[in-house]
Enzyme design. Structure first.
Site, PDB file in Angstrom:
ATOM      1  N   SER A   1     139.619  27.724  15.491  1.00 30.99           N
ATOM      2  CA  SER A   1     138.507  27.654  14.546  1.00 30.99           C
ATOM      3  C   SER A   1     138.988  27.093  13.214  1.00 30.99           C
ATOM      4  CB  SER A   1     137.924  29.046  14.325  1.00 30.99           C
ATOM      5  OG  SER A   1     138.888  29.876  13.675  1.00 30.99           O
TER       6      SER A   1
ATOM      7  N   ASP B   1     136.662  24.910  17.566  1.00 28.09           N
ATOM      8  CA  ASP B   1     135.492  25.779  17.647  1.00 28.09           C
ATOM      9  C   ASP B   1     134.700  25.718  16.349  1.00 28.09           C
ATOM     10  OD1 ASP B   1     133.788  27.719  18.745  1.00 28.09           O
ATOM     11  OD2 ASP B   1     134.961  29.372  17.895  1.00 28.09           O
ATOM     12  N   HIS B   2     133.410  25.494  16.442  1.00 30.44           N
ATOM     13  CA  HIS B   2     132.499  25.484  15.286  1.00 30.44           C
ATOM     14  C   HIS B   2     133.007  24.586  14.157  1.00 30.44           C
ATOM     15  CE1 HIS B   2     129.507  28.407  16.532  1.00 30.44           C
ATOM     16  NE2 HIS B   2     130.474  29.169  17.000  1.00 30.44           N
TER      17      HIS B   2
ATOM     18  N   HIS C   1     127.354  36.604  17.500  1.00 29.17           N
ATOM     19  CA  HIS C   1     128.752  36.650  17.095  1.00 29.17           C
ATOM     20  C   HIS C   1     129.125  38.042  16.588  1.00 29.17           C
ATOM     21  CE1 HIS C   1     129.308  32.391  17.581  1.00 29.17           C
ATOM     22  NE2 HIS C   1     128.319  32.112  16.778  1.00 29.17           N
TER      23      HIS C   1
END
Length: 315
Positions: free
Chosen positions: A48, A81-82, A179
């Site tokens: 991330s 991620d993201h 989340h």
């Protein structure tokens, strides 16, 4: 061996889901590889923006490459991620990532398509897969915070239009997960009717399930018994539902919180039982084993356990 998520999804679709795990340090990386080699399962390493800031992107890359050399039989993808648009470009240009996720789900539909399309063109030119997101999950993950009242399930018709216009390789869909550690209340859970509708609109297209930690009650209770103060009502996704989701086209399942719970439980229990201790390497070794055990269990639930040889032959 690093492969793209598209390669993994081609083999997994309709049969099992590939686990995608966020890591931040050496111990998690070691446990991740050990567990998947033991389970003979393919996997996805997720990094991330927060992890890249915490440990430094180059340090994480060095850790992963070093651990890969120790476990040459492993087959996995390295995935952002993201990511925002610029971070996606940084990862694409690094030559290390085999997959990126562009998250513009907070933007209006047309802008989400436009941003995703730009990332897809840059990534595909280098043979890199792209995941995007449509709909909006509630909950908290690092710098992502969405109030539940603003969470939106993915519309099947919009999903079909989005994939056609953006050219993404997989789509993260909002189907009831969220989340963080506090996902569900009461009997609330996955919206399988929505997954079925999205699959019908996008037959054969890989779907991604974010926010899929199960938040095991045993972990929560053990953490609290060792001095933690987690809400005992914390509840996640029932991992016994992974197999059904996989049969409906979910090929990637993101799991982060559960790994953090394992880390917290191991360290809290160690220092509770050894208050004189100060050598963090001792609980670190325990964490590697505990994390590997956690991975083996998840691989069984995902159906990816024992699939490595078939993936290797297909590649």
């Amino acid at each position: 061996m690093i492969v793209t998520t598209a390669q993994l999804f081609k083999e997994a679709y309709g049969n099992y889901a590939v686990g995608a795990y966020n890591i931040n340090n050496m111990e998690q990386a070691l446990g991740l590889f050990q567990g998947h080699v033991q389970a003979q399962a393919p996997f996805i390493i997720q990094l991330s923006k927060g992890a890249r800031k915490y440990a430094n992107a180059r340090v994480l890359e060095a850790i992963i490459r070093a651990v890969e050399a120790e476990y040459p039989d492993a087959i996995f993808a390295v995935h952002l991620d993201h990511g925002d648009e610029q971070t996606c470009y940084d990862c694409i240009d690094s030559g290390f990532y085999s997959s990126v996720m562009i998250d513009a789900s907070h933007e209006p539909f047309a802008e989400n398509v436009a941003i995703t399309r730009r990332v897809v063109e840059r990534a595909h030119a280098k043979g890199i897969s792209v995941e995007s997101e449509l709909g909006m999950l509630g909950g908290v993950e690092e710098d992502i915070k969405v109030d539940e009242k603003h969470a939106m399930l993915t519309d099947p018709d919009e999903a079909k239009a989005f994939v056609g216009q953006s050219g993404c390789d997989s789509l993260a869909v909002a189907i009831g997960t969220s989340h963080g550690a506090y996902k569900f209340a009461g009997s609330q859970g996955l919206h399988f009717d929505r997954i079925e509708a999205i699959q019908a609109a996008l037959p054969g297209f890989p779907l991604v399930m974010h926010g899929s930690s199960s938040v095991p009650q045993e972990e929560v209770l053990r953490i609290n018994a060792a001095g933690g103060k987690l809400d005992p009502s914390a509840k996640g996704v029932d991992d016994n539902q992974f197999a059904r989701a996989a049969s409906l086209g979910v090929t990637k399942v993101n799991i982060d919180t559960d790994g953090r719970l394992v880390w917290t439980r191991v360290h809290r229990e160690f220092f509770r039982d050894h208050p004189e201790g100060f050598d963090f390497r001792t609980p670190g070794k325990e964490l590697v084993k505990a994390y590997a055990d956690f991975i083996v269990d998840k691989s069984r639930k995902l159906g990816s356990y024992g699939q490595l040889d078939a993936v290797r032959k297909a590649l």
